[in-house]
Design a protein around this motif. Sequence first.
Motif, PDB file in Angstrom:
ATOM      1  N   ARG A  35       0.847  -1.433  -0.010  1.00  0.00           N
ATOM      2  CA  ARG A  35       0.034   0.038   0.023  1.00  0.00           C
ATOM      3  C   ARG A  35       0.868   1.247   0.066  1.00  0.00           C
ATOM      4  NH1 ARG A  35      -4.192  -1.868   4.736  1.00  0.00           N
ATOM      5  NH2 ARG A  35      -5.380  -3.507   3.440  1.00  0.00           N
ATOM      6  N   SER A  36       2.015   1.088   0.741  1.00  0.00           N
ATOM      7  CA  SER A  36       2.837   2.609   0.889  1.00  0.00           C
ATOM      8  C   SER A  36       3.457   2.873  -0.538  1.00  0.00           C
ATOM      9  CB  SER A  36       3.597   2.389   1.874  1.00  0.00           C
ATOM     10  OG  SER A  36       3.301   2.115   3.208  1.00  0.00           O
ATOM     11  N   ILE A  37       3.972   1.660  -1.241  1.00  0.00           N
ATOM     12  CA  ILE A  37       4.557   1.618  -2.436  1.00  0.00           C
ATOM     13  C   ILE A  37       3.724   2.198  -3.487  1.00  0.00           C
ATOM     14  CG2 ILE A  37       5.547   0.470  -4.316  1.00  0.00           C
ATOM     15  CD1 ILE A  37       6.892  -1.318  -2.226  1.00  0.00           C
ATOM     16  N   LYS A  38       2.302   2.131  -3.243  1.00  0.00           N
ATOM     17  CA  LYS A  38       1.300   2.539  -4.302  1.00  0.00           C
ATOM     18  C   LYS A  38       1.216   3.789  -4.075  1.00  0.00           C
ATOM     19  CE  LYS A  38      -2.777   0.914  -6.503  1.00  0.00           C
ATOM     20  NZ  LYS A  38      -3.761  -0.090  -6.697  1.00  0.00           N
ATOM     21  N   THR A  39       1.105   4.093  -2.773  1.00  0.00           N
ATOM     22  CA  THR A  39       0.985   5.664  -2.254  1.00  0.00           C
ATOM     23  C   THR A  39       2.022   6.425  -2.857  1.00  0.00           C
ATOM     24  OG1 THR A  39      -0.282   5.146  -0.547  1.00  0.00           O
ATOM     25  CG2 THR A  39       0.634   7.387  -0.682  1.00  0.00           C
ATOM     26  N   ILE A  40       3.422   5.881  -2.803  1.00  0.00           N
ATOM     27  CA  ILE A  40       4.600   6.694  -3.500  1.00  0.00           C
ATOM     28  C   ILE A  40       4.426   6.909  -4.878  1.00  0.00           C
ATOM     29  CG2 ILE A  40       6.987   6.245  -3.684  1.00  0.00           C
ATOM     30  CD1 ILE A  40       6.973   5.017  -1.257  1.00  0.00           C
ATOM     31  N   ILE A  41       4.290   6.124  -5.646  1.00  0.00           N
ATOM     32  CA  ILE A  41       3.803   5.932  -6.920  1.00  0.00           C
ATOM     33  C   ILE A  41       2.819   7.462  -7.219  1.00  0.00           C
ATOM     34  CG2 ILE A  41       3.079   4.955  -9.047  1.00  0.00           C
ATOM     35  CD1 ILE A  41       3.983   2.285  -7.834  1.00  0.00           C
ATOM     36  N   ARG A  42       1.669   7.362  -6.517  1.00  0.00           N
ATOM     37  CA  ARG A  42       0.548   8.152  -7.015  1.00  0.00           C
ATOM     38  C   ARG A  42       1.235   9.819  -6.565  1.00  0.00           C
ATOM     39  NH1 ARG A  42      -4.445   4.967  -4.525  1.00  0.00           N
ATOM     40  NH2 ARG A  42      -4.804   3.816  -6.215  1.00  0.00           N
ATOM     41  N   GLU A  43       2.180   9.833  -5.410  1.00  0.00           N
ATOM     42  CA  GLU A  43       2.526  11.000  -5.070  1.00  0.00           C
ATOM     43  C   GLU A  43       3.549  11.443  -5.890  1.00  0.00           C
ATOM     44  OE1 GLU A  43       4.265  10.099  -1.352  1.00  0.00           O
ATOM     45  OE2 GLU A  43       2.344  10.119   0.001  1.00  0.00           O
ATOM     46  N   PHE A  44       4.421  10.780  -6.485  1.00  0.00           N
ATOM     47  CA  PHE A  44       5.413  11.344  -7.546  1.00  0.00           C
ATOM     48  C   PHE A  44       4.665  11.419  -9.099  1.00  0.00           C
ATOM     49  CE2 PHE A  44       8.387   9.561  -4.730  1.00  0.00           C
ATOM     50  CZ  PHE A  44       9.718  10.562  -4.620  1.00  0.00           C
ATOM     51  N   GLU A  45       3.718  10.724  -9.179  1.00  0.00           N
ATOM     52  CA  GLU A  45       2.892  10.828 -10.455  1.00  0.00           C
ATOM     53  C   GLU A  45       2.275  12.451 -10.623  1.00  0.00           C
ATOM     54  OE1 GLU A  45       2.735   9.285 -13.117  1.00  0.00           O
ATOM     55  OE2 GLU A  45       3.521   7.150 -12.855  1.00  0.00           O
ATOM     56  N   ARG A  46       1.819  12.754  -9.486  1.00  0.00           N
ATOM     57  CA  ARG A  46       1.201  14.063  -9.308  1.00  0.00           C
ATOM     58  C   ARG A  46       1.958  15.134  -9.700  1.00  0.00           C
ATOM     59  NH1 ARG A  46      -1.793  13.903  -3.678  1.00  0.00           N
ATOM     60  NH2 ARG A  46       0.235  13.926  -2.860  1.00  0.00           N
ATOM     61  N   ILE A  47       3.299  15.186  -9.467  1.00  0.00           N
ATOM     62  CA  ILE A  47       4.377  16.072  -9.764  1.00  0.00           C
ATOM     63  C   ILE A  47       5.155  15.659 -10.957  1.00  0.00           C
ATOM     64  CG2 ILE A  47       4.504  16.956  -7.360  1.00  0.00           C
ATOM     65  CD1 ILE A  47       7.201  15.352  -7.267  1.00  0.00           C
ATOM     66  N   ASP A  48       4.467  14.799 -12.017  1.00  0.00           N
ATOM     67  CA  ASP A  48       5.063  14.486 -13.129  1.00  0.00           C
ATOM     68  C   ASP A  48       6.437  13.949 -13.146  1.00  0.00           C
ATOM     69  OD1 ASP A  48       2.641  15.683 -14.226  1.00  0.00           O
ATOM     70  OD2 ASP A  48       4.138  17.694 -14.118  1.00  0.00           O
ATOM     71  N   VAL A  49       6.568  12.873 -11.950  1.00  0.00           N
ATOM     72  CA  VAL A  49       7.703  12.054 -11.967  1.00  0.00           C
ATOM     73  C   VAL A  49       7.226  10.789 -11.875  1.00  0.00           C
ATOM     74  CG1 VAL A  49       9.757  11.154 -10.624  1.00  0.00           C
ATOM     75  CG2 VAL A  49       9.038  13.735 -10.591  1.00  0.00           C
ATOM     76  N   ARG A  50       7.535   9.833 -12.896  1.00  0.00           N
ATOM     77  CA  ARG A  50       7.454   8.526 -13.486  1.00  0.00           C
ATOM     78  C   ARG A  50       8.093   7.635 -12.274  1.00  0.00           C
ATOM     79  NH1 ARG A  50       3.528   6.048 -15.445  1.00  0.00           N
ATOM     80  NH2 ARG A  50       4.252   4.817 -16.819  1.00  0.00           N
ATOM     81  N   VAL A  51       7.726   6.570 -11.897  1.00  0.00           N
ATOM     82  CA  VAL A  51       8.246   5.597 -10.907  1.00  0.00           C
ATOM     83  C   VAL A  51       8.247   4.228 -11.813  1.00  0.00           C
ATOM     84  CG1 VAL A  51       8.420   4.456  -8.827  1.00  0.00           C
ATOM     85  CG2 VAL A  51       7.376   6.925  -8.856  1.00  0.00           C
ATOM     86  N   TYR A  52       9.469   3.756 -11.910  1.00  0.00           N
ATOM     87  CA  TYR A  52       9.646   2.493 -12.446  1.00  0.00           C
ATOM     88  C   TYR A  52      10.485   1.479 -11.290  1.00  0.00           C
ATOM     89  CZ  TYR A  52       9.155   5.301 -16.645  1.00  0.00           C
ATOM     90  OH  TYR A  52       8.333   6.001 -17.587  1.00  0.00           O
ATOM     91  N   PHE A  53      10.165   0.218 -11.690  1.00  0.00           N
ATOM     92  CA  PHE A  53      10.716  -0.752 -10.609  1.00  0.00           C
ATOM     93  C   PHE A  53      11.789  -1.789 -11.678  1.00  0.00           C
ATOM     94  CE2 PHE A  53       6.903   0.285  -8.873  1.00  0.00           C
ATOM     95  CZ  PHE A  53       7.028   0.618  -7.503  1.00  0.00           C
ATOM     96  N   ALA A  54      13.059  -2.085 -11.066  1.00  0.00           N
ATOM     97  CA  ALA A  54      13.740  -2.943 -11.884  1.00  0.00           C
ATOM     98  C   ALA A  54      14.519  -3.814 -10.893  1.00  0.00           C
ATOM     99  CB  ALA A  54      14.983  -1.910 -12.278  1.00  0.00           C
ATOM    100  N   SER A  55      15.061  -5.105 -11.522  1.00  0.00           N
ATOM    101  CA  SER A  55      15.750  -6.140 -10.868  1.00  0.00           C
ATOM    102  C   SER A  55      14.948  -6.775  -9.992  1.00  0.00           C
ATOM    103  CB  SER A  55      16.941  -5.612 -10.252  1.00  0.00           C
ATOM    104  OG  SER A  55      17.713  -5.212 -11.339  1.00  0.00           O
TER     105      SER A  55
END
Length: 694
Positions: free
Chosen positions: A565-585
């Motif tokens: 849940r927290s990671i999903k919230t982090i994604i939304r917080e960064f998306e609101r300021i036009d920063v895309r979040v990606y996951f690797a490895s």
Amino acid sequence: MDNIIFLPVAKTQNLCVHSSLVLGPHIKAMGPFPVVSLMVGSVVLSMAPDDNFLIDGSNATGTNGTGTLIDTESRDAQRVLIASTLTFLVGILQVIFGALQIGFIVRYLADPLVGGFTTAAAFQVLVSQLKIVLNVSTKNYNGVLSIIYTLIETLEKIGSTNIADLVAGLLTIFVCVVIKEVNDRFKHKIPIPIPIEVIVTIVATGISYAADLEKKYNAGIVKSIPRGFLPPEPPDVSLFSQMIAASFSIAIVAYAIAVSVGKVYATKYSYAIDGNQEFIAFGVSNIFSGAFSCFVATTALSRTAVQESTGGKTQVAGIISAGIVLISIVALGKLLEPLQKSVLAAVVIANLKGMFMQVFDVPRLWRQNKVDAMIWVFTCVASIILGLDLGLLAGLLFGLLTVVLRVQFPSWGGFGNIPGTDIYKKVKDYQNVIEPEGVKILKFSSPIFYANIDGLKSSLKSTVGFDAVKVYNKRLKALRKIQKLIKKGKLKATKNGIISEPGINNEVFETDEEPEDNEFPTKEVEIQVDWNSELPFKVNIPKVPIHSLILDFGAVTFLDIVAVRSIKTIIREFERIDVRVYFASYQDNLISQLEQSAFFDDTVRKDIFFLTVHDAVLYIRNQMTYNDNQDPIFEKVELSSSTFPFPLSCSIHSCNFHRSMVHSEVSILTKPCCSLEIDSACVKALTSYIRTLC
């Protein structure tokens, strides 16, 4: 030896000290251990106190030190029955534990913990044998600080030391240490190690007998050794309910002691220990021994040290030892009666050298891993102060606590690329790594769960250099201020930007053409804001120098529901300021966990996951190259006096779109993250608005 530690029970009957074989190629000798003996003794004393055997003077056979008459024969017989019943029950529990595969707990006995514990055990044996070397008597202490109290009382009574016993003990220690050193130095030249313990025992017995040390110097000798075995007796099953709790503790402590000592020699001689096999072996041994009036056995530390130092490394050594004990009980006991107890105690002390040498491991551990050194020291000190049973538990809990803390506060850092390669290393540790432009890469080296999710958020803020929530709130505040200033006429929005006075331009624009009469009014207007430029009013807005964030999950083995849940919230917080979040490895099992936790939806999709960090970086570069040719992102501002050509039923939120006239149709291209449904009325309104812009 350990069999000097008798229960404070029978004087007229003997509790046999048994020796049996342990399954597996272990260098261990079975027998009594001081702590286990004390635990058994405390159960015996609590269930058969002297007060239960008070009688009148006519049938008295002893006193309890206060003049009260006690039937010692009945008392001792009952105590022997309790001890043997306890041994039988402990054996049953150990067999059950082995059958249930509970031997896995041996995995939690780390080498530093075992080192500290066995060193503390050696110290306890040393103190228990020291009073025998000095031939001073002390009280029977049990519980917290018991070994400290024993040592203090021994030192207080050092003035009453028997000189004959002291001299014999010191000479024995000196001779044993010297000969053992010779055995170690010349083990390649000496075909068979010199059995100095046997030689010392024989010589000391002869000297004591010839010089009559007991009568002339009041030396403490072994005296009477009962011959033969007591007949087997069934345990008193009715006592099980009264001793089940104590039996459970004794079974675990005896097992932990045996495994701890075994692991020391397993490491030294490179063999493995099967925890379940140990449980079953000790359980069967104790069940059988309980029928012959024996008490609980575990690994005898001093016997094991003697066996190892004399070259015994297989079950053959156990067979020979058991045979000698059998012969001694049946026939040779009489010959050893003149032997001084201080000589036996000195042999034990001399063989503890290997255990005490473990202290020199601490400086090495401190250099290699400070946490392991702390576990060693904590377990040793706790076992000395609290006793071996509670000390082992404290050391185990402390070791687990260090694991939890290391998981809760793991290593993390921003990563960069080594030029010309697809390798990414920590920026702080390497000089030549380069962070991709507009991209931050964070690696969090730990499973993510409720205890360390705050650490993940904190590391994110430190890596990107700003707080996404604060940035978003500041932008909302700035947009409200723009609205107020435009309403007041202090700012004018044109296609060249928002103008407050000549020369100030922050590249904020909206169309300055009046809408046509047939267009629909609305309270929304779409404008573009370059938040990293200077704004024509005093609002402190943190700069966002990145457009993408990559989370390297190569070291993340699991996520709990709080983390998801927290990671999903982090994604939304960064998306609101036009920063895309990606996951690797990421590891394959993480995708399954995320699917089960309802992590994916229309906003968070699987296309943000990449096999490697380099794949994610290449994708981001391609996306930015494509977006350079697209219209900018739009921000929404509420304006009550403005008109906008879209109907109230149509809403467009931060989507890129451009005109593509193909057969009189308009194609709306949106960002990959944006899912937008447009009806026919919306299409007509969009067509009209695009024509207005053009």
